[in-house]
Design a protein around this motif. Structure first.
Motif, PDB file in Angstrom:
ATOM      1  N   UNK A   1     -11.236   9.518   8.623  1.00 39.08           N
ATOM      2  CA  UNK A   1      -9.951  10.165   8.871  1.00 39.08           C
ATOM      3  C   UNK A   1      -9.115   9.170   9.665  1.00 39.08           C
ATOM      4  N   UNK A   2      -8.023   8.733   9.082  1.00 36.59           N
ATOM      5  CA  UNK A   2      -7.163   7.735   9.724  1.00 36.59           C
ATOM      6  C   UNK A   2      -5.924   8.455  10.233  1.00 36.59           C
ATOM      7  N   UNK A   3      -5.764   8.496  11.557  1.00 42.64           N
ATOM      8  CA  UNK A   3      -4.633   9.185  12.183  1.00 42.64           C
ATOM      9  C   UNK A   3      -3.734   8.115  12.798  1.00 42.64           C
ATOM     10  N   UNK A   4      -2.540   7.939  12.201  1.00 44.45           N
ATOM     11  CA  UNK A   4      -1.653   6.853  12.619  1.00 44.45           C
ATOM     12  C   UNK A   4      -0.230   7.124  12.167  1.00 44.45           C
ATOM     13  N   UNK A   5       0.715   6.382  12.742  1.00 42.15           N
ATOM     14  CA  UNK A   5       2.081   6.419  12.220  1.00 42.15           C
ATOM     15  C   UNK A   5       2.272   5.308  11.184  1.00 42.15           C
ATOM     16  N   UNK A   6       1.236   4.484  11.000  1.00 42.74           N
ATOM     17  CA  UNK A   6       1.254   3.449   9.964  1.00 42.74           C
ATOM     18  C   UNK A   6       2.016   2.189  10.293  1.00 42.74           C
ATOM     19  N   UNK A   7       2.550   2.081  11.504  1.00 40.77           N
ATOM     20  CA  UNK A   7       3.354   0.913  11.867  1.00 40.77           C
ATOM     21  C   UNK A   7       2.478  -0.261  12.303  1.00 40.77           C
ATOM     22  N   UNK A   8       1.700  -0.791  11.361  1.00 50.21           N
ATOM     23  CA  UNK A   8       0.777  -1.898  11.633  1.00 50.21           C
ATOM     24  C   UNK A   8       1.549  -3.143  12.048  1.00 50.21           C
ATOM     25  N   UNK A   9       1.153  -3.738  13.172  1.00 49.20           N
ATOM     26  CA  UNK A   9       1.831  -4.962  13.599  1.00 49.20           C
ATOM     27  C   UNK A   9       0.871  -6.059  14.073  1.00 49.20           C
ATOM     28  N   UNK A  10      -0.435  -5.798  14.006  1.00 57.32           N
ATOM     29  CA  UNK A  10      -1.423  -6.806  14.400  1.00 57.32           C
ATOM     30  C   UNK A  10      -2.409  -7.021  13.249  1.00 57.32           C
TER      31      UNK A  10
ATOM     32  N   UNK B   1      -0.991  -6.786   4.725  1.00 53.99           N
ATOM     33  CA  UNK B   1      -1.904  -7.414   3.759  1.00 53.99           C
ATOM     34  C   UNK B   1      -3.356  -7.127   4.134  1.00 53.99           C
ATOM     35  N   UNK B   2      -3.655  -7.202   5.431  1.00 55.90           N
ATOM     36  CA  UNK B   2      -5.016  -6.927   5.894  1.00 55.90           C
ATOM     37  C   UNK B   2      -5.383  -5.456   5.699  1.00 55.90           C
ATOM     38  N   UNK B   3      -4.424  -4.555   5.915  1.00 55.27           N
ATOM     39  CA  UNK B   3      -4.665  -3.123   5.686  1.00 55.27           C
ATOM     40  C   UNK B   3      -5.020  -2.893   4.215  1.00 55.27           C
ATOM     41  N   UNK B   4      -4.325  -3.572   3.318  1.00 61.04           N
ATOM     42  CA  UNK B   4      -4.616  -3.458   1.881  1.00 61.04           C
ATOM     43  C   UNK B   4      -6.035  -3.936   1.590  1.00 61.04           C
ATOM     44  N   UNK B   5      -6.414  -5.083   2.147  1.00 58.40           N
ATOM     45  CA  UNK B   5      -7.756  -5.625   1.924  1.00 58.40           C
ATOM     46  C   UNK B   5      -8.840  -4.675   2.418  1.00 58.40           C
ATOM     47  N   UNK B   6      -8.653  -4.112   3.604  1.00 50.55           N
ATOM     48  CA  UNK B   6      -9.655  -3.195   4.157  1.00 50.55           C
ATOM     49  C   UNK B   6      -9.682  -1.892   3.354  1.00 50.55           C
ATOM     50  N   UNK B   7      -8.522  -1.436   2.890  1.00 47.28           N
ATOM     51  CA  UNK B   7      -8.468  -0.233   2.055  1.00 47.28           C
ATOM     52  C   UNK B   7      -9.310  -0.422   0.793  1.00 47.28           C
ATOM     53  N   UNK B   8      -9.228  -1.603   0.213  1.00 50.84           N
ATOM     54  CA  UNK B   8     -10.031  -1.904  -0.973  1.00 50.84           C
ATOM     55  C   UNK B   8     -11.519  -1.903  -0.649  1.00 50.84           C
ATOM     56  N   UNK B   9     -11.898  -2.397   0.523  1.00 49.70           N
ATOM     57  CA  UNK B   9     -13.306  -2.371   0.957  1.00 49.70           C
ATOM     58  C   UNK B   9     -13.795  -0.931   1.117  1.00 49.70           C
ATOM     59  N   UNK B  10     -12.938  -0.088   1.683  1.00 50.30           N
ATOM     60  CA  UNK B  10     -13.280   1.324   1.891  1.00 50.30           C
ATOM     61  C   UNK B  10     -13.545   1.987   0.537  1.00 50.30           C
ATOM     62  N   UNK B  11     -12.704   1.702  -0.421  1.00 53.92           N
ATOM     63  CA  UNK B  11     -12.881   2.272  -1.767  1.00 53.92           C
ATOM     64  C   UNK B  11     -14.189   1.786  -2.390  1.00 53.92           C
ATOM     65  N   UNK B  12     -14.432   0.468  -2.317  1.00 54.60           N
ATOM     66  CA  UNK B  12     -15.659  -0.110  -2.904  1.00 54.60           C
ATOM     67  C   UNK B  12     -16.915   0.485  -2.271  1.00 54.60           C
ATOM     68  N   UNK B  13     -16.848   0.792  -0.991  1.00 56.09           N
ATOM     69  CA  UNK B  13     -18.014   1.326  -0.281  1.00 56.09           C
ATOM     70  C   UNK B  13     -18.229   2.808  -0.577  1.00 56.09           C
ATOM     71  N   UNK B  14     -17.268   3.449  -1.229  1.00 56.45           N
ATOM     72  CA  UNK B  14     -17.413   4.864  -1.557  1.00 56.45           C
ATOM     73  C   UNK B  14     -17.155   5.786  -0.377  1.00 56.45           C
ATOM     74  N   UNK B  15     -16.359   5.302   0.566  1.00 55.97           N
ATOM     75  CA  UNK B  15     -16.002   6.110   1.735  1.00 55.97           C
ATOM     76  C   UNK B  15     -14.769   6.927   1.384  1.00 55.97           C
ATOM     77  N   UNK B  16     -14.852   8.229   1.597  1.00 58.04           N
ATOM     78  CA  UNK B  16     -13.711   9.100   1.325  1.00 58.04           C
ATOM     79  C   UNK B  16     -12.714   8.967   2.476  1.00 58.04           C
ATOM     80  N   UNK B  17     -11.444   8.806   2.167  1.00 59.32           N
ATOM     81  CA  UNK B  17     -10.416   8.614   3.194  1.00 59.32           C
ATOM     82  C   UNK B  17      -9.445   9.786   3.241  1.00 59.32           C
ATOM     83  N   UNK B  18      -9.156  10.213   4.443  1.00 61.29           N
ATOM     84  CA  UNK B  18      -8.115  11.202   4.705  1.00 61.29           C
ATOM     85  C   UNK B  18      -7.133  10.504   5.640  1.00 61.29           C
ATOM     86  N   UNK B  19      -5.902  10.349   5.192  1.00 61.94           N
ATOM     87  CA  UNK B  19      -4.900   9.627   5.969  1.00 61.94           C
ATOM     88  C   UNK B  19      -3.873  10.627   6.485  1.00 61.94           C
ATOM     89  N   UNK B  20      -3.685  10.641   7.806  1.00 61.66           N
ATOM     90  CA  UNK B  20      -2.739  11.555   8.438  1.00 61.66           C
ATOM     91  C   UNK B  20      -1.640  10.726   9.087  1.00 61.66           C
TER      92      UNK B  20
END
Length: 187
Positions: free
Chosen positions: A96-105, A135-154
């Motif tokens: 469960x990812x709880x964020x405003x999505x404003x990635x800056x690091x 770009x890094x968030x995209x890469x990690x998102x792809x890893x999460x999918x490959x690992x079969x982890x279900x994601x809930x984004x808030x």
């Protein structure tokens, strides 16, 4: 959970929402852990446990801190869930990812090239590294999918105007890449 400065006005409703989920997790004897985005990195605040009182108390003590290393938090949670699955094959991993999505690091080490990166906090405050962070968030998102982890984004600040517009687009993108669910909660 994102505890960056941009979450300052959203943290109390987020705590309330997560504590409500506490009841559901308790009923099903789920294990719950917390990874927090703190400063320029992410930390495991609590490894997954069934004693949700401990988790709730840790949640209540979280304090607002610095930037939004979203990819680092997602990567740390990926590691925690992967380890939980290794220890117990019957585990159904849910992030469960709880964020405003404003990635800056961005990540301190590139997932694609492996090089170690350094960042100036002042430049980070002015979103100089935002594209690299996304770009890094995209890469990690792809890893999460490959690992079969279900994601809930808030997304805690679903704004489609001004400088925070990218946050909503980022959280929607995470949900799309991971085949997860996307939810929006306002202030």
């Amino acid at each position: 959970i994102d505890v960056s400065k941009s979450m300052l006005y959203n943290i109390e409703p987020v705590r309330e929402a997560i504590l409500k989920l506490h009841g559901e997790a308790y009923r099903y004897r789920d294990k719950v852990g917390i990874v927090a985005l703190k400063g320029m990195n992410a930390v495991v605040v609590q490894h997954p446990i069934t004693n949700l009182r401990v988790v709730a108390n840790k949640l209540l003590t979280l304090r607002i801190s610095g930037f939004t290393p979203l990819a680092a938090g997602m990567l740390k949670a990926w590691e925690v869930l992967k380890e939980a699955k290794r220890r117990d094959r019957s585990t159904i991993p849910v992030m469960v990812i709880v964020t405003d999505g404003n990635a800056n690091i961005p990540l301190k080490r590139s997932l694609q090239m492996g090089e170690v990166r350094t960042f100036d906090p002042l430049d980070a405050a002015f979103f100089k590294y935002e594209d690299l962070a996304i770009d890094d968030v995209i890469s990690v998102s792809e890893m999460i999918k490959r690992e079969g982890i279900y994601a809930v984004v808030v997304n805690t600040n679903p704004v489609l105007m001004g400088w925070q517009t990218s946050g909503l687009l980022v959280t929607k993108m995470i949900a799309k890449i991971t085949n997860g669910n996307h939810h929006e909660v306002g202030r």
